[in-house]
Write an enzyme that holds these catalytic residues in place. Structure first.
Site, PDB file in Angstrom:
ATOM      1  N   GLU A 129      26.574  -7.687 -21.390  1.00  0.00           N
ATOM      2  CA  GLU A 129      27.789  -6.683 -21.049  1.00  0.00           C
ATOM      3  C   GLU A 129      28.233  -6.449 -22.665  1.00  0.00           C
ATOM      4  O   GLU A 129      28.764  -5.417 -22.867  1.00  0.00           O
ATOM      5  CB  GLU A 129      28.747  -7.647 -20.601  1.00  0.00           C
ATOM      6  CG  GLU A 129      28.588  -7.826 -19.026  1.00  0.00           C
ATOM      7  CD  GLU A 129      29.498  -8.867 -18.173  1.00  0.00           C
ATOM      8  OE1 GLU A 129      30.202  -8.571 -17.514  1.00  0.00           O
ATOM      9  OE2 GLU A 129      29.343  -9.981 -18.830  1.00  0.00           O
ATOM     10  N   GLY A 141      33.190 -14.492  -8.776  1.00  0.00           N
ATOM     11  CA  GLY A 141      32.880 -14.727  -7.465  1.00  0.00           C
ATOM     12  C   GLY A 141      33.970 -14.374  -6.617  1.00  0.00           C
ATOM     13  O   GLY A 141      35.141 -14.883  -6.915  1.00  0.00           O
ATOM     14  N   ILE A 176      30.459 -21.719  -8.589  1.00  0.00           N
ATOM     15  CA  ILE A 176      30.569 -21.852  -7.030  1.00  0.00           C
ATOM     16  C   ILE A 176      29.673 -21.223  -6.093  1.00  0.00           C
ATOM     17  O   ILE A 176      29.815 -20.018  -6.298  1.00  0.00           O
ATOM     18  CB  ILE A 176      32.235 -21.720  -6.492  1.00  0.00           C
ATOM     19  CG1 ILE A 176      33.491 -22.081  -7.653  1.00  0.00           C
ATOM     20  CG2 ILE A 176      32.418 -21.872  -5.356  1.00  0.00           C
ATOM     21  CD1 ILE A 176      33.585 -23.400  -7.696  1.00  0.00           C
ATOM     22  N   MET A 224      34.523 -18.660 -14.933  1.00  0.00           N
ATOM     23  CA  MET A 224      34.271 -19.693 -15.660  1.00  0.00           C
ATOM     24  C   MET A 224      34.843 -19.491 -17.146  1.00  0.00           C
ATOM     25  O   MET A 224      34.591 -20.313 -18.061  1.00  0.00           O
ATOM     26  CB  MET A 224      32.846 -20.174 -15.789  1.00  0.00           C
ATOM     27  CG  MET A 224      32.021 -20.327 -14.506  1.00  0.00           C
ATOM     28  SD  MET A 224      30.363 -20.855 -14.457  1.00  0.00           S
ATOM     29  CE  MET A 224      30.292 -22.325 -15.375  1.00  0.00           C
ATOM     30  N   GLU A 225      35.786 -18.691 -17.348  1.00  0.00           N
ATOM     31  CA  GLU A 225      36.155 -18.408 -18.775  1.00  0.00           C
ATOM     32  C   GLU A 225      37.661 -17.836 -19.096  1.00  0.00           C
ATOM     33  O   GLU A 225      38.440 -18.455 -19.861  1.00  0.00           O
ATOM     34  CB  GLU A 225      35.113 -17.475 -19.617  1.00  0.00           C
ATOM     35  CG  GLU A 225      33.889 -17.840 -19.784  1.00  0.00           C
ATOM     36  CD  GLU A 225      32.897 -17.487 -18.599  1.00  0.00           C
ATOM     37  OE1 GLU A 225      33.517 -16.748 -17.837  1.00  0.00           O
ATOM     38  OE2 GLU A 225      31.792 -18.086 -18.415  1.00  0.00           O
ATOM     39  N   ASP A 231      29.504 -11.638  -6.568  1.00  0.00           N
ATOM     40  CA  ASP A 231      29.086 -12.489  -5.515  1.00  0.00           C
ATOM     41  C   ASP A 231      30.292 -13.120  -4.824  1.00  0.00           C
ATOM     42  O   ASP A 231      31.313 -12.867  -5.233  1.00  0.00           O
ATOM     43  CB  ASP A 231      28.140 -13.444  -5.935  1.00  0.00           C
ATOM     44  CG  ASP A 231      29.022 -14.614  -6.942  1.00  0.00           C
ATOM     45  OD1 ASP A 231      29.554 -15.597  -6.333  1.00  0.00           O
ATOM     46  OD2 ASP A 231      29.014 -14.326  -8.103  1.00  0.00           O
TER      47      ASP A 231
HETATM   48  N1  ADE Z   1      31.043 -15.707 -12.129  1.00  0.00           N
HETATM   49  C1  ADE Z   1      30.356 -14.913 -11.131  1.00  0.00           C
HETATM   50  N2  ADE Z   1      30.155 -15.578 -10.033  1.00  0.00           N
HETATM   51  C2  ADE Z   1      30.881 -16.764  -9.961  1.00  0.00           C
HETATM   52  C3  ADE Z   1      30.899 -17.836  -9.118  1.00  0.00           C
HETATM   53  N3  ADE Z   1      30.399 -17.866  -7.815  1.00  0.00           N
HETATM   54  N4  ADE Z   1      31.587 -19.097  -9.523  1.00  0.00           N
HETATM   55  C4  ADE Z   1      31.906 -19.282 -10.788  1.00  0.00           C
HETATM   56  N5  ADE Z   1      31.861 -18.138 -11.752  1.00  0.00           N
HETATM   57  C5  ADE Z   1      31.210 -16.940 -11.531  1.00  0.00           C
END
Ligand code: ADE
Length: 241
Positions: free
Chosen positions: A12, A78, A162, A183-184, A207
């Site tokens: 990215e 996600g 997750i 996650m950030e 996702d």
């Molecule tokens: N980033 C993208 N998909 C994610 C997920 N399922 N869990 C945590 N971080 C993510």
């Protein structure tokens, strides 16, 4: 003063960097930054890596090394809310660490230094990001039968990918307003809020945080994520002039 543009993944950031005019690489204590001009705005880019430690360290290093005016974090997430589909864009109006718990010293999720659980993003930057995402989505209508929808709301961050219905449901039950998980973002939000630097975060949905999340994530990152992030960032910067 430059805008810091951060993302967890190199695909990215490289997509953004390809558009920078006169890019100047900097290596500061092992962290790579690229400074330059994009859409007539001074920018500094950096890759945080996955997770909150790297995100906090990268945001802190950018603020320490450059005279940063604001921070924007882009990437993928996600979908947690039932209405948030793969390909949609989520703009955070506030962020929460879903795995932060200093109870009984403080209420669950509350960040003691800030005294809140939900860290508000800068309202003006968030509106610009939302407009940028909507413009991107309108342009995509021509090329796809399912153009992205844009959602604005609560984004949750934690040091875990997750990838099970059980974990996604548990997050939904604990924090019903969460639109998406990554996650950030909350780590960057915390660092910026503590240092009084305006920030904004957006994510596209790779996702649904279920048992198929790893497969969907990988396919999405390889095909959609990088151009989408770069397109939203350039449209966002265009609004700052
Ligand atoms: N980033 C993208 N998909 C994610 C997920 N399922 N869990 C945590 N971080 C993510």
């Amino acid at each position: 003063m430059p805008i810091a543009i951060l993302s967890s993944m190199d695909q990215e950031i490289r997509a953004v960097e390809r558009q920078i005019l006169d890019p100047i690489p900097h290596e500061i204590r092992g962290q790579r930054f690229v400074a330059g001009t994009l859409c007539d705005i001074a920018v500094v880019t950096a890759i945080s890596g996955y997770g909150k430690t790297g995100a906090a360290a990268t945001a802190g290093a950018a603020l320490a090394a450059f005279d940063i005016d604001a921070v924007v974090f882009g990437g993928v997430a996600g979908g947690i809310d039932p209405d948030v589909r793969i390909g949609d864009v989520v703009v955070a109006d506030r962020l929460i660490h879903h795995d932060y718990d200093a109870s009984p010293l403080f209420d669950r999720y509350v960040v003691p230094s800030l005294g809140v659980a939900e860290i508000p993003a800068d309202p003006e930057l968030t509106v610009f990001l939302e407009e940028a995402a909507r413009e991107y989505a309108s342009a995509a209508v021509a090329s796809t039968s399912t153009p992205p929808r844009v959602h604005v709301g609560l984004l949750a961050s934690g040091d875990r990918f997750i990838s099970s219905e059980t974990d996604a449901t548990s997050l939904r039950q604990s924090l019903p307003e969460v639109l998406a998980v990554e996650m950030e973002g909350a780590a960057v939000a915390q660092v910026c809020a503590e240092r009084r630097v305006p920030f904004a975060v957006f994510r596209s949905i790779s996702d649904r945080a279920d048992h198929h999340a790893d497969i969907d994530f990988t396919a999405y990152v390889e095909t959609v994520a990088a151009p989408l992030t770069a397109a939203v960032i350039t449209r966002f910067l265009g609004r700052l002039n």
